[in-house]
Design an enzyme around this catalytic site. Sequence first.
Site, short mmCIF file in Angstrom:
data_model
loop_
_atom_site.label_atom_id
_atom_site.label_comp_id
_atom_site.label_asym_id
_atom_site.label_seq_id
_atom_site.Cartn_x
_atom_site.Cartn_y
_atom_site.Cartn_z
N ASN A 72 0.87 -1.00 0.05
CA ASN A 72 -0.13 0.02 0.15
C ASN A 72 0.92 1.28 0.09
O ASN A 72 1.23 1.65 1.09
CB ASN A 72 -0.86 0.07 1.23
N GLU A 110 -8.65 -2.98 -2.17
CA GLU A 110 -8.59 -2.20 -0.91
C GLU A 110 -8.35 -0.72 -1.17
O GLU A 110 -7.31 -0.29 -0.49
CB GLU A 110 -7.73 -2.98 0.10
N LYS A 164 -1.64 -15.20 -3.27
CA LYS A 164 -1.77 -15.64 -1.85
C LYS A 164 -2.30 -17.00 -1.88
O LYS A 164 -3.00 -17.61 -2.40
CB LYS A 164 -2.87 -14.90 -1.14
N ASP A 208 -7.58 -14.60 2.82
CA ASP A 208 -6.63 -13.66 3.27
C ASP A 208 -5.79 -14.33 4.44
O ASP A 208 -6.24 -13.86 5.40
CB ASP A 208 -7.28 -12.40 3.64
N GLU A 237 -0.61 -11.82 11.21
CA GLU A 237 -1.89 -11.02 11.17
C GLU A 237 -3.07 -11.69 11.68
O GLU A 237 -3.73 -11.14 12.44
CB GLU A 237 -2.09 -10.79 9.81
C1 GCU Z 1 -4.89 -7.89 4.15
C2 GCU Z 1 -4.40 -7.08 5.12
C3 GCU Z 1 -3.90 -5.77 4.73
C4 GCU Z 1 -3.15 -5.70 3.56
C5 GCU Z 1 -3.65 -6.63 2.39
C6 GCU Z 1 -2.96 -7.08 1.27
O1 GCU Z 1 -6.20 -7.40 3.65
O2 GCU Z 1 -5.25 -6.75 6.33
O3 GCU Z 1 -3.41 -4.87 5.59
O4 GCU Z 1 -2.83 -4.56 2.98
O5 GCU Z 1 -4.14 -7.92 3.28
O6 GCU Z 1 -2.31 -8.12 1.33
O7 GCU Z 1 -2.69 -6.12 0.52
#
Ligand code: GCU
Length: 664
Positions: free
Chosen positions: A188, A272, A346, A351, A379
């Site tokens: 991000n 996201e 992934k 997730d 996480e």
């Molecule tokens: C999950 C995680 C996020 C992260 C995302 C990703 O959703 O909670 O913090 O950015 O994975 O893999 O991009």
Amino acid sequence: MNDKNWSKLWLDYDKKLSNEQSEDSFSVAFDGFSEDHRIIKSAKNELTEVFSKLFKGGYTTEIENAGKSVCIKKTDEIKNEGYRISADDSKLTIEASDENGVLYGAFHVIKSLLRGTGFADIKADEVPSNPLRMMNHWDNMDGSIERGYSGRSFFFENDNFYINDRTRDYARMMASIGINGIVINNVNVKNAASYLITERYFDKVSELSELFADYGIKLYLSLNFASPIELGGLEVCDPLDENVISWWDKKFKEVYENVPLLGGFLVKADSEGRPGPFTYGRNQADGANMLAKAIAPYNGIIIWRCFVYNCTQDWRDYKTDRARAGYDYFKGLDGEFLDNVILQIKNGPMDFQIREPVSPLLGGLTKTNQMLEVQIAQEYTGHQIDLCYLMPMFKEVLDFHTHCKSEGDTVADVVSGRALNNKNAGMAAVINTGDDANWTGNYLAAANLYGFGRLAYNTELSSEDIAREWIQLSFDLSKENEEKLVSMLLRSREIYEKYTSPLGIGWMVTPHEHYGPSVDGYEYSRWGTYHRADHLGLGVDRTDKGTGYAQQYYPENADMYNDSDTCPEELLLFFHHIAYDRKLKDGRTLIQYIYDSHFEGEAQAEELYENWKSMEKEIPSEVFALVCHRFEMQIANAKEWRDQVNSYFYRKSGIPDEKGRDIF
Ligand code: GCU
């Protein structure tokens, strides 16, 4: 940051070799490799440091007279990055075809010595399973770490970039477990003023790429797909727009002029809140290929993530299914990605839950470079407070038969490039490090750091062997306690699973934070719970009568998952909505299983702590106390999960616990 002392983890030569000296002298000689090569120098430095602690006679250039000599020899017979080691009482030979192989061979020798293997008994014949073995940092430029559980970034603080002795130790540790690529910043990528592809950071990025190169590691960066807008002042970042294309051409030229050793970029797009090609009606291949073309002149690669889904989707219709998203977006594009694109997938379709099926994209794509993404940052698996050794999970993923071919079809075959015959392939882990003195918060979480590298290098290793290696390098335990700790690690994932979410249903975590229970919680479940529990049952119907997700697999797996009788029980609720009174394989009802496993999981967490306490005498006091504190938090967490989950399902189902235990 960075001013704390830091542990050397499994490379603590001083601690491990303090009493082991002999009178021998030693030498290190080369045959076919240049001693001036940066990686060869690193290998020699490491060997020399260890040998000077072990052999009192010191270094000699006279190889014939050395009590112990190491000969490093070039041979083309060994595959890239592989090595062969043979030894007798006085001479040890490391053979390799390239410098990375030499470095890995040197670390093999060192780790064998640290674990107490005699010089003459060191033997090896290794080739890496995966061409790319990467760590992905989710470090932000302000010094915070997304999903970081062990302090702050050791690269960044306040938009400044730090490179120091700790960075070098980090690179050494990564090389010692076979890592050859590292992405240093979060996927991000936010705040244009601190984008690493700008002049402000070129010197530092370049310096770090050089440091990494000393250890055979390529540096990669994450980028923001909207950079042409945010940095370039363009109105769009449409991948088919001529101005956008030429902006990236120029940008990569500038980047590579300043950072010639850069490996390439990792991209999170259309997910996201991240920008991406969808905004312009383009697909994921349009986006990835545009960047790949621009970076091709520099032999760079684009690692494009498949974690693409609409987190705002309304799924009350019971047909919409987040699990489907990756395959729905990417399967139709199979074969359309350029050769310097790798899709990073992934391990599961959701997730990083404690239990998920393998993503159907792995092996579902047959004409596209792909690599596996796992998360060692815990996480959803206990935030490096709760003990959760993840190698057993990763092994299950790697051993899974995708059925993309009649044989050689496991995930390990696919991501290594063996199944599809491609070179751009491998494994990546979202890393669990921070600037805590012990790097991983919970000292025991370093087993995942060590383990991932070892497994990515050799997917045939067992979880148990990796655990034992790590323990021997990290502690000085009696055989009995070593076995105890191995067993604690090996049981920990199952224990965590028992007291959290049952049978593959996942989630049920506190929104945003993702630690501790909130059965209906999780930030993206506002349109209906992720578990679909009602008063009769629980679980998501992902069969052909439900969301149809099970049909994304090859027929062998699709059929297996589609039928609740053949679906592996640990994934039952991922694929099926099951009545609380349905009998499971061992005769217990689903609801009774939920109650039992939560009571058992909590009790077993307490056992883990008891096991740990029984080893006190053999553990350094600081490590002992720190881990005790974590276990206390783990037990509190396990109790909370047990009570919340059990009472939730008791209230939903109205069915009491057969054993009459207290459910609050
Ligand atoms: C999950 C995680 C996020 C992260 C995302 C990703 O959703 O909670 O913090 O950015 O994975 O893999 O991009």
